[in-house]
Enzyme design. Structure first.
Site, PDB file in Angstrom:
ATOM      1  N   GLY A   9     -10.981  -5.283  -1.248  1.00  0.00           N
ATOM      2  CA  GLY A   9     -10.485  -3.916  -2.394  1.00  0.00           C
ATOM      3  C   GLY A   9     -10.318  -4.731  -3.758  1.00  0.00           C
ATOM      4  N   THR A  11     -12.072  -5.019  -6.929  1.00  0.00           N
ATOM      5  CA  THR A  11     -12.857  -4.555  -7.927  1.00  0.00           C
ATOM      6  C   THR A  11     -11.986  -3.694  -9.157  1.00  0.00           C
ATOM      7  OG1 THR A  11     -14.041  -2.757  -6.720  1.00  0.00           O
ATOM      8  CG2 THR A  11     -15.110  -5.252  -6.991  1.00  0.00           C
ATOM      9  N   SER A 139       3.317   0.959   1.062  1.00  0.00           N
ATOM     10  CA  SER A 139       3.668   1.926   0.005  1.00  0.00           C
ATOM     11  C   SER A 139       5.101   2.320  -0.030  1.00  0.00           C
ATOM     12  CB  SER A 139       2.799   3.189   0.095  1.00  0.00           C
ATOM     13  OG  SER A 139       3.257   4.215  -0.559  1.00  0.00           O
ATOM     14  N   TYR A 152      -1.902   9.690   4.738  1.00  0.00           N
ATOM     15  CA  TYR A 152      -1.724   8.489   3.835  1.00  0.00           C
ATOM     16  C   TYR A 152      -0.331   7.698   4.062  1.00  0.00           C
ATOM     17  CZ  TYR A 152      -1.340   5.407  -0.167  1.00  0.00           C
ATOM     18  OH  TYR A 152      -1.134   4.258  -0.919  1.00  0.00           O
TER      19      TYR A 152
END
Length: 256
Positions: A9, A11, A139, A152
């Site tokens: 991941g 970019t 997170s 999530y």
């Protein structure tokens, strides 16, 4: 064999900032993402700017065979992964009864299953060499349930728990596992998941570069976990000491 940092991941957001940080430190890179055009552009920029070797692997990490495909391609490159960064991720946010199950299953695959598979595949060679660093993206939601973002937060709780457990098993091997736990960060994620206008993303938003620096330093020091930012540390501490009947409505309001 050349030693590399493999980052998923890369970019945009934190992954992009981490790739630049590794390149600044003259560490060769293997960049993994879905957008091959952006990957090639990123590789050209980093290799020309910092003089490092950069390889790219196009992969959709929601696919069941993605991790083993990445592993096989790394072997074909003749590269040894010394640093593994499981950064790829996305969010499907909203009330549980209204969110898209297909997207949530994909999120579970990327955050939990693929992260686990990548560690299973790449950590053994680190142990054999006597040195390795793994950085997984958690997170602030790793530490508490998050109404209106339930799936999530659950995936990120898994990442933190699994990472700490594996890290404890690896003690004495020279290989460490670190979980970076940011809060609201200025990336493409809030725009793509409809979070950009929530109260959470209107307050105390950190720059991706700052979060990446915090994560990189913690990884290199072999810390088990790091919460990025004083506000986020206070938030997590409060969630630990306050009862759920207080924290749940606050979290729901922040995510609404």
């Amino acid at each position: 064999m050349n030693k590399f940092a493999l980052i998923t991941g890369t970019t945009s957001g934190i992954g992009k900032a981490l790739a630049e940080k590794f390149a600044q430190e003259k560490i060769n890179l293997i960049l993994v993402s879905r957008d091959i055009q952006k990957l090639n552009q990123q590789a050209d920029l980093l290799s020309s700017k910092y003089g490092v070797s950069v390889h790219v692997i196009e992969a959709d990490l929601t696919k069941s065979d993605a991790a083993i495909m990445v592993f096989k391609k790394v072997k074909q490159l003749g590269a040894e992964v010394q640093y593994l960064v499981n950064n790829a991720g996305f969010n499907e946010c909203g009330p549980f009864l209204k969110t898209d199950l297909t997207k949530e299953i994909g999120m579970i695959k990327v955050h939990a299953i693929c992260t686990t598979e990548m560690m299973k595949l790449f950590i053994p060679s680190m142990v054999r060499s006597g040195y390795g660093r793994v950085l997984n993206l958690g997170s602030t939601g790793s530490y508490m349930p998050a109404p209106n973002d339930s799936v999530y937060a659950a995936t990120k709780a898994y990442v933190l728990s699994m990472s700490k457990g594996v890290g404890a098993e690896l003690k004495g091997t020279g290989v460490t596992v670190t979980t970076l736990c940011p809060g609201a960060t200025d990336t493409e994620l809030p725009k793509k998941s409809g979070l950009e206008n929530t109260l959470l993303f209107r307050m105390f938003v950190m720059e991706a570069k700052t979060v990446a620096e915090i994560g990189y330093k913690a990884m290199m020091r072999g810390r088990a976990s790091i919460i990025a930012g004083a506000y986020n540390k206070t938030l997590v501490f409060s969630a630990k000491i306050l009862p759920a009947f207080i924290t749940n409505p606050i979290t729901k309001m922040m995510m609404g």
